[in-house]
Write a protein that holds these residues in place. Structure first.
Motif, PDB file in Angstrom:
ATOM      1  N   ALA A  90       0.837  -1.203   0.000  1.00 54.87           N
ATOM      2  CA  ALA A  90       0.000   0.000   0.000  1.00 54.87           C
ATOM      3  C   ALA A  90       0.876   1.258   0.000  1.00 54.87           C
ATOM      4  CB  ALA A  90      -0.931  -0.004   1.213  1.00 54.87           C
ATOM      5  N   ILE A  91       1.937   1.230   0.778  1.00 58.49           N
ATOM      6  CA  ILE A  91       2.861   2.367   0.818  1.00 58.49           C
ATOM      7  C   ILE A  91       3.529   2.545  -0.543  1.00 58.49           C
ATOM      8  CG2 ILE A  91       5.028   3.199   1.825  1.00 58.49           C
ATOM      9  CD1 ILE A  91       4.036   1.880   4.488  1.00 58.49           C
ATOM     10  N   ASP A  92       3.952   1.434  -1.155  1.00 50.92           N
ATOM     11  CA  ASP A  92       4.545   1.504  -2.502  1.00 50.92           C
ATOM     12  C   ASP A  92       3.582   2.175  -3.480  1.00 50.92           C
ATOM     13  OD1 ASP A  92       6.849   0.171  -1.692  1.00 50.92           O
ATOM     14  OD2 ASP A  92       6.159  -1.790  -2.427  1.00 50.92           O
ATOM     15  N   ILE A 102       2.410   3.243   9.777  1.00 53.86           N
ATOM     16  CA  ILE A 102       2.317   3.424   8.325  1.00 53.86           C
ATOM     17  C   ILE A 102       2.708   4.850   7.950  1.00 53.86           C
ATOM     18  CG2 ILE A 102       0.695   3.550   6.387  1.00 53.86           C
ATOM     19  CD1 ILE A 102      -0.649   1.056   7.510  1.00 53.86           C
ATOM     20  N   GLN A 103       2.233   5.818   8.700  1.00 54.53           N
ATOM     21  CA  GLN A 103       2.580   7.214   8.426  1.00 54.53           C
ATOM     22  C   GLN A 103       4.092   7.430   8.517  1.00 54.53           C
ATOM     23  OE1 GLN A 103       0.202   9.101  11.425  1.00 54.53           O
ATOM     24  NE2 GLN A 103      -1.629   9.171  10.139  1.00 54.53           N
ATOM     25  N   ASP A 104       4.706   6.859   9.544  1.00 57.02           N
ATOM     26  CA  ASP A 104       6.153   7.009   9.717  1.00 57.02           C
ATOM     27  C   ASP A 104       6.927   6.343   8.579  1.00 57.02           C
ATOM     28  OD1 ASP A 104       5.656   8.392  12.050  1.00 57.02           O
ATOM     29  OD2 ASP A 104       6.263   6.747  13.392  1.00 57.02           O
ATOM     30  N   GLU A 105       6.481   5.150   8.186  1.00 55.91           N
ATOM     31  CA  GLU A 105       7.167   4.443   7.092  1.00 55.91           C
ATOM     32  C   GLU A 105       7.000   5.196   5.780  1.00 55.91           C
ATOM     33  OE1 GLU A 105       9.388   1.521   5.015  1.00 55.91           O
ATOM     34  OE2 GLU A 105       9.308   2.134   7.115  1.00 55.91           O
ATOM     35  N   LEU A 106       5.819   5.721   5.535  1.00 58.01           N
ATOM     36  CA  LEU A 106       5.587   6.502   4.320  1.00 58.01           C
ATOM     37  C   LEU A 106       6.493   7.731   4.304  1.00 58.01           C
ATOM     38  CD1 LEU A 106       3.967   7.029   1.711  1.00 58.01           C
ATOM     39  CD2 LEU A 106       2.266   8.208   3.129  1.00 58.01           C
ATOM     40  N   ARG A 120      10.104   6.727   3.662  1.00 51.80           N
ATOM     41  CA  ARG A 120      10.319   6.362   2.264  1.00 51.80           C
ATOM     42  C   ARG A 120      10.303   7.589   1.353  1.00 51.80           C
ATOM     43  NH1 ARG A 120       7.980   1.258   1.110  1.00 51.80           N
ATOM     44  NH2 ARG A 120       8.438   1.702  -1.063  1.00 51.80           N
ATOM     45  N   LYS A 121       9.470   8.578   1.666  1.00 53.20           N
ATOM     46  CA  LYS A 121       9.459   9.822   0.884  1.00 53.20           C
ATOM     47  C   LYS A 121      10.814  10.518   0.985  1.00 53.20           C
ATOM     48  CE  LYS A 121       4.577  11.160   1.138  1.00 53.20           C
ATOM     49  NZ  LYS A 121       3.643  12.153   1.718  1.00 53.20           N
ATOM     50  N   LYS A 122      11.339  10.583   2.201  1.00 47.84           N
ATOM     51  CA  LYS A 122      12.642  11.220   2.403  1.00 47.84           C
ATOM     52  C   LYS A 122      13.736  10.448   1.673  1.00 47.84           C
ATOM     53  CE  LYS A 122      11.569  13.436   6.782  1.00 47.84           C
ATOM     54  NZ  LYS A 122      11.751  13.445   8.231  1.00 47.84           N
ATOM     55  N   GLU A 123      13.649   9.136   1.710  1.00 45.08           N
ATOM     56  CA  GLU A 123      14.624   8.292   1.021  1.00 45.08           C
ATOM     57  C   GLU A 123      14.580   8.539  -0.490  1.00 45.08           C
ATOM     58  OE1 GLU A 123      14.249   3.726   0.254  1.00 45.08           O
ATOM     59  OE2 GLU A 123      15.093   4.004   2.268  1.00 45.08           O
TER      60      GLU A 123
END
Length: 135
Positions: free
Chosen positions: A15-17, A49-53, A56-59
């Protein structure tokens, strides 16, 4: 408030992807075979989920920045080629030179000179205003 997840499942990562690819909640729900409300809650109420998103955006942003930085030499080479190539029209070479100098902070002063005089006689202005009032 929803019970917080302790760990992300594979479908959460998918979902994050999808979210990072620009999918909206409804599209993610359809793709994963989940309800819209479940997907919406994941992204709006689940801190994990918010933290992982966000991570990943920063990455992704850092990877993009790294790519841009690594291509800076190529960009400079291209500008220098334009500047030194006699087959390139002079107007384009001039624009490239000005752009390069601007980016380096070397820019001619923007200056506007006005010549002439300005009469600051208040009586004339009062006279004009009085004439307008009379009309």
């Amino acid at each position: 408030m929803a019970k917080q997840l302790q760990r992300l499942q594979e479908y959460h990562m998918r979902a994050i992807d999808l979210r990072l690819q620009g999918y909206d909640y409804r599209q993610i729900a359809e793709e994963l075979g989940r309800s819209y409300s479940a997907v919406h809650k994941w992204f709006t109420q689940q801190k994990l989920i918010q933290d992982e998103l966000e991570r990943r955006k920063k990455e992704l942003a850092q990877r993009a920045m790294d790519r841009l930085i690594s291509s800076a030499d190529l960009a400079v080479d291209n500008i220098l080629e334009i500047l030194t190539n006699p087959e390139v029209p002079s107007s384009i070479r001039l624009n490239a030179a000005q752009d390069l100098l601007d980016r380096l902070g070397i820019k001619g002063a923007d200056k506007l000179e006005l010549k002439g005089s300005f009469d600051t006689n208040i009586n004339k202005l009062d006279s004009i205003l009085n004439q307008l009032k009379e009309d």
